[in-house]
Design a protein around this motif. Structure first.
Motif, PDB file in Angstrom:
ATOM      1  N   HIS A  37      36.688 -57.014 -16.070  1.00 39.21           N
ATOM      2  CA  HIS A  37      36.675 -55.813 -16.217  1.00 39.21           C
ATOM      3  C   HIS A  37      37.608 -55.352 -17.347  1.00 39.21           C
ATOM      4  CE1 HIS A  37      34.602 -55.870 -12.213  1.00 39.21           C
ATOM      5  NE2 HIS A  37      35.620 -56.620 -11.821  1.00 39.21           N
ATOM      6  N   ILE A  38      38.542 -55.924 -17.779  1.00 37.30           N
ATOM      7  CA  ILE A  38      39.331 -55.457 -18.761  1.00 37.30           C
ATOM      8  C   ILE A  38      38.977 -56.357 -19.992  1.00 37.30           C
ATOM      9  CG2 ILE A  38      41.642 -55.307 -19.488  1.00 37.30           C
ATOM     10  CD1 ILE A  38      42.527 -55.257 -16.768  1.00 37.30           C
ATOM     11  N   PRO A  39      38.711 -55.772 -21.424  1.00 34.19           N
ATOM     12  CA  PRO A  39      38.351 -56.471 -22.458  1.00 34.19           C
ATOM     13  C   PRO A  39      39.681 -57.178 -23.053  1.00 34.19           C
ATOM     14  CG  PRO A  39      37.661 -54.165 -22.694  1.00 34.19           C
ATOM     15  CD  PRO A  39      38.503 -54.272 -21.316  1.00 34.19           C
ATOM     16  N   LEU A  40      39.335 -58.299 -23.399  1.00 30.85           N
ATOM     17  CA  LEU A  40      40.460 -59.137 -24.106  1.00 30.85           C
ATOM     18  C   LEU A  40      41.288 -58.453 -24.947  1.00 30.85           C
ATOM     19  CD1 LEU A  40      41.588 -62.112 -24.325  1.00 30.85           C
ATOM     20  CD2 LEU A  40      39.989 -62.409 -26.423  1.00 30.85           C
ATOM     21  N   SER A  41      40.706 -57.375 -25.875  1.00 31.45           N
ATOM     22  CA  SER A  41      41.664 -56.666 -26.781  1.00 31.45           C
ATOM     23  C   SER A  41      42.605 -55.737 -26.093  1.00 31.45           C
ATOM     24  CB  SER A  41      41.020 -55.784 -27.787  1.00 31.45           C
ATOM     25  OG  SER A  41      39.975 -55.154 -26.947  1.00 31.45           O
ATOM     26  N   ALA A  42      42.313 -55.469 -25.106  1.00 28.05           N
ATOM     27  CA  ALA A  42      42.982 -54.547 -24.081  1.00 28.05           C
ATOM     28  C   ALA A  42      44.697 -55.150 -23.706  1.00 28.05           C
ATOM     29  CB  ALA A  42      42.499 -54.015 -22.977  1.00 28.05           C
ATOM     30  N   TYR A  43      44.437 -56.436 -23.809  1.00 30.86           N
ATOM     31  CA  TYR A  43      45.823 -57.293 -23.309  1.00 30.86           C
ATOM     32  C   TYR A  43      46.774 -57.200 -24.306  1.00 30.86           C
ATOM     33  CZ  TYR A  43      43.480 -58.732 -18.895  1.00 30.86           C
ATOM     34  OH  TYR A  43      43.013 -58.609 -17.722  1.00 30.86           O
ATOM     35  N   LEU A  44      46.542 -56.731 -25.530  1.00 25.69           N
ATOM     36  CA  LEU A  44      47.193 -56.630 -26.488  1.00 25.69           C
ATOM     37  C   LEU A  44      47.600 -55.238 -27.018  1.00 25.69           C
ATOM     38  CD1 LEU A  44      45.796 -59.203 -29.504  1.00 25.69           C
ATOM     39  CD2 LEU A  44      47.677 -59.485 -27.806  1.00 25.69           C
ATOM     40  N   GLY A  45      47.130 -54.286 -26.034  1.00 28.36           N
ATOM     41  CA  GLY A  45      47.383 -52.779 -26.107  1.00 28.36           C
ATOM     42  C   GLY A  45      47.690 -52.091 -24.971  1.00 28.36           C
ATOM     43  N   ALA A  46      46.871 -51.463 -24.409  1.00 24.55           N
ATOM     44  CA  ALA A  46      47.064 -50.698 -23.077  1.00 24.55           C
ATOM     45  C   ALA A  46      47.583 -51.640 -22.046  1.00 24.55           C
ATOM     46  CB  ALA A  46      45.704 -49.808 -22.830  1.00 24.55           C
ATOM     47  N   LEU A  80      48.911 -50.489 -15.152  1.00 23.09           N
ATOM     48  CA  LEU A  80      48.162 -50.273 -16.282  1.00 23.09           C
ATOM     49  C   LEU A  80      46.621 -50.963 -16.013  1.00 23.09           C
ATOM     50  CD1 LEU A  80      50.991 -51.246 -18.756  1.00 23.09           C
ATOM     51  CD2 LEU A  80      49.805 -48.927 -18.398  1.00 23.09           C
ATOM     52  N   GLY A  81      46.616 -52.094 -15.523  1.00 20.25           N
ATOM     53  CA  GLY A  81      45.305 -53.194 -15.680  1.00 20.25           C
ATOM     54  C   GLY A  81      44.466 -52.103 -14.754  1.00 20.25           C
ATOM     55  N   GLY A  82      44.689 -51.552 -13.697  1.00 19.72           N
ATOM     56  CA  GLY A  82      43.989 -50.942 -12.626  1.00 19.72           C
ATOM     57  C   GLY A  82      43.398 -49.539 -13.524  1.00 19.72           C
ATOM     58  N   LEU A  83      44.430 -48.782 -14.026  1.00 16.83           N
ATOM     59  CA  LEU A  83      43.771 -47.735 -14.812  1.00 16.83           C
ATOM     60  C   LEU A  83      42.928 -48.016 -15.764  1.00 16.83           C
ATOM     61  CD1 LEU A  83      47.416 -46.151 -15.131  1.00 16.83           C
ATOM     62  CD2 LEU A  83      45.718 -45.290 -13.676  1.00 16.83           C
ATOM     63  N   VAL A  84      43.083 -49.039 -16.557  1.00 15.44           N
ATOM     64  CA  VAL A  84      42.066 -49.458 -17.552  1.00 15.44           C
ATOM     65  C   VAL A  84      40.610 -49.734 -17.065  1.00 15.44           C
ATOM     66  CG1 VAL A  84      41.591 -50.904 -19.649  1.00 15.44           C
ATOM     67  CG2 VAL A  84      43.638 -49.857 -19.411  1.00 15.44           C
ATOM     68  N   ALA A  85      40.690 -50.606 -15.836  1.00 15.44           N
ATOM     69  CA  ALA A  85      39.483 -51.218 -15.371  1.00 15.44           C
ATOM     70  C   ALA A  85      38.934 -50.008 -14.709  1.00 15.44           C
ATOM     71  CB  ALA A  85      39.932 -52.000 -14.285  1.00 15.44           C
ATOM     72  N   ALA A  86      39.612 -49.020 -14.242  1.00 14.43           N
ATOM     73  CA  ALA A  86      38.892 -47.871 -13.553  1.00 14.43           C
ATOM     74  C   ALA A  86      38.514 -46.637 -14.767  1.00 14.43           C
ATOM     75  CB  ALA A  86      39.851 -46.976 -12.529  1.00 14.43           C
ATOM     76  N   GLN A  90      40.534 -44.599 -16.214  1.00  4.74           N
ATOM     77  CA  GLN A  90      41.486 -43.845 -16.151  1.00  4.74           C
ATOM     78  C   GLN A  90      42.445 -43.867 -17.279  1.00  4.74           C
ATOM     79  OE1 GLN A  90      42.819 -43.891 -12.236  1.00  4.74           O
ATOM     80  NE2 GLN A  90      40.744 -43.466 -11.485  1.00  4.74           N
ATOM     81  N   LEU A  91      42.645 -44.651 -18.088  1.00  4.08           N
ATOM     82  CA  LEU A  91      43.658 -45.066 -19.111  1.00  4.08           C
ATOM     83  C   LEU A  91      42.696 -45.133 -20.509  1.00  4.08           C
ATOM     84  CD1 LEU A  91      46.595 -44.636 -20.079  1.00  4.08           C
ATOM     85  CD2 LEU A  91      46.554 -47.529 -19.695  1.00  4.08           C
ATOM     86  N   LYS A  92      42.574 -44.256 -21.269  1.00  8.00           N
ATOM     87  CA  LYS A  92      41.789 -44.555 -22.511  1.00  8.00           C
ATOM     88  C   LYS A  92      42.670 -44.954 -23.676  1.00  8.00           C
ATOM     89  CE  LYS A  92      38.887 -40.689 -21.008  1.00  8.00           C
ATOM     90  NZ  LYS A  92      38.481 -39.126 -21.372  1.00  8.00           N
ATOM     91  N   TYR A  93      42.314 -45.539 -24.538  1.00  6.79           N
ATOM     92  CA  TYR A  93      42.733 -46.091 -25.654  1.00  6.79           C
ATOM     93  C   TYR A  93      41.550 -46.318 -26.995  1.00  6.79           C
ATOM     94  CZ  TYR A  93      40.946 -50.668 -24.181  1.00  6.79           C
ATOM     95  OH  TYR A  93      40.116 -51.512 -23.699  1.00  6.79           O
ATOM     96  N   ARG A  94      42.315 -46.260 -28.189  1.00  7.51           N
ATOM     97  CA  ARG A  94      41.516 -46.492 -29.118  1.00  7.51           C
ATOM     98  C   ARG A  94      42.042 -47.759 -30.162  1.00  7.51           C
ATOM     99  NH1 ARG A  94      39.337 -41.861 -33.234  1.00  7.51           N
ATOM    100  NH2 ARG A  94      38.287 -41.072 -31.472  1.00  7.51           N
ATOM    101  N   GLU A  95      41.018 -48.429 -30.916  1.00  4.75           N
ATOM    102  CA  GLU A  95      41.494 -49.539 -31.669  1.00  4.75           C
ATOM    103  C   GLU A  95      41.207 -49.319 -32.998  1.00  4.75           C
ATOM    104  OE1 GLU A  95      41.307 -52.725 -27.908  1.00  4.75           O
ATOM    105  OE2 GLU A  95      39.482 -52.589 -29.438  1.00  4.75           O
ATOM    106  N   THR A  96      42.059 -49.768 -33.977  1.00  3.05           N
ATOM    107  CA  THR A  96      41.473 -49.859 -35.152  1.00  3.05           C
ATOM    108  C   THR A  96      41.413 -51.463 -35.640  1.00  3.05           C
ATOM    109  OG1 THR A  96      42.439 -47.842 -36.256  1.00  3.05           O
ATOM    110  CG2 THR A  96      42.168 -49.529 -37.649  1.00  3.05           C
TER     111      THR A  96
END
Length: 339
Positions: free
Chosen positions: A120-129, A296-302, A304-310
């Motif tokens: 439910h959480i992209p691999l890239s998010a584990y380096l960010g949000a 944080l993981g719960g918020l991203v999976a739901a 509810q916590l937005k993020y952007r990547e370059t």
């Protein structure tokens, strides 16, 4: 699998701004694994402002990056070889593998690698949000600023990986949240997509009077909490608008990473307003990581916590992407994709 590992090492220490000549791309052979070791093929590298300070040979909270060694940094990837019963081929993992395509670690060392679930959480998010930037945001806001509903929280570098999470976490706690960012596009993102109440474009307010005036308009009831990533003019402007007993979480001072002095014009305001100003290094607070990552993981999976990547492509692109990060060219979390 390749028998060669491509790596970027620190070739020289910057004299002022970082340049491509400070880095060198090398190739080293991959040795057979010893018992207990794991080999990880990196998919993503994390680029973060703290790396700039580590490039200097000066006293700091952590030892400097050594010349000729692989640049330090967070990584995410998959296990491609294992002689450790706790890690299987294909496991997705995060660690501190540095600027290289492969990492070989003794996985018996606690904390060397952490398995992650990408269902439910992209691999890239584990380096960010859901990684170091997210935990940094969580700790500075929850444990230092400790905002109450109805208070005003200001966040510098508000469109970045840390600042964007701070603002959203503060909004979820019922605060009025005001960002400071560079450029109209970033400010629109902060308000329209992240849900901040207002955003001040520091590029449109080049002196203290103008920036302080803009903050006054955005924070009519003053400032109760501030998350500082930049320092310099931004911090001066915040001090002029700070309320009594306000709290400042000092996370970064990117305005002085190239050796520029960062004088405070009115430090007496910290006393006048009985402020708490606390610097912190999130790696010194590992006890809170499980709680923060779960939140944080719960918020991203739901969603509810937005993020952007370059995302820069390829290991060779890492130096230019890092220089761009220091100049504010990135939008959100800066990553390098290797696969």
């Amino acid at each position: 699998m390749s028998s060669v590992n491509r790596q970027i090492v620190l070739a020289s220490r910057p004299q002022g701004e970082v340049t491509p000549d400070n880095f060198r791309l090398i190739e080293t052979p991959l040795a057979p694994l010893a018992e207990g070791q794991v080999r990880v093929r990196h998919h993503l590298l994390s680029l973060d402002p703290y790396m700039r300070g580590r490039m200097n040979d000066t006293k700091s909270y952590a030892p400097p990056q050594q010349l000729g060694e692989v640049m330090i940094g967070g990584t995410a990837g998959e296990v491609v070889e294992s002689r450790n019963d706790h890690f299987q081929l294909g496991d997705r993992v995060v660690g501190m593998g540095g600027w290289q395509e492969y990492q070989t670690v003794d996985a018996r060392d606690r904390g060397a690698l952490r398995k992650v679930d990408t269902t439910h959480i992209p691999l890239s998010a584990y380096l960010g949000a859901v990684g170091m930037p997210g935990v940094t945001a969580w700790y500075g806001l929850v444990r230092i600023i400790a905002p109450k509903a109805g208070e005003t929280v200001v966040v510098s570098a508000a469109s970045g990986a840390v600042g964007s999470a701070v603002g959203q976490l503060a909004k979820a706690r019922g605060c009025r949240v005001v960002g400071v960012a560079g450029g109209a596009e970033k400010c629109r993102y902060v308000t329209d997509e992240l849900g901040f109440d207002a955003c001040v474009d520091y590029k449109q307010h080049a002196d203290l009077k103008a920036l302080s005036g803009a903050l006054k308009a955005a924070c009519p009831d003053g400032i109760d909490g501030h998350f500082e990533n930049v320092g310099g003019l931004v911090l001066d402007a915040v001090l002029l608008r700070a309320n009594a007993f306000s709290r400042v979480a000092l996370c970064g001072m990117i305005s002085g990473y190239n050796g520029e002095p960062i004088p405070l014009q009115f430090p007496q305001l910290m006393l006048t307003n009985r402020m708490k100003v606390q610097g912190f290094i999130v790696s010194e607070h590992m006890d809170v990581w499980p709680e923060a990552l779960q939140d944080l993981g719960g918020l991203v999976a739901a969603g509810q916590l937005k993020y952007r990547e370059t995302i820069a492509q390829g290991l060779a692109a890492a130096p230019d992407a890092f220089i761009g990060l220091l100049k504010g060219r990135n939008f959100g979390k800066q990553l390098v994709q290797l696969i």
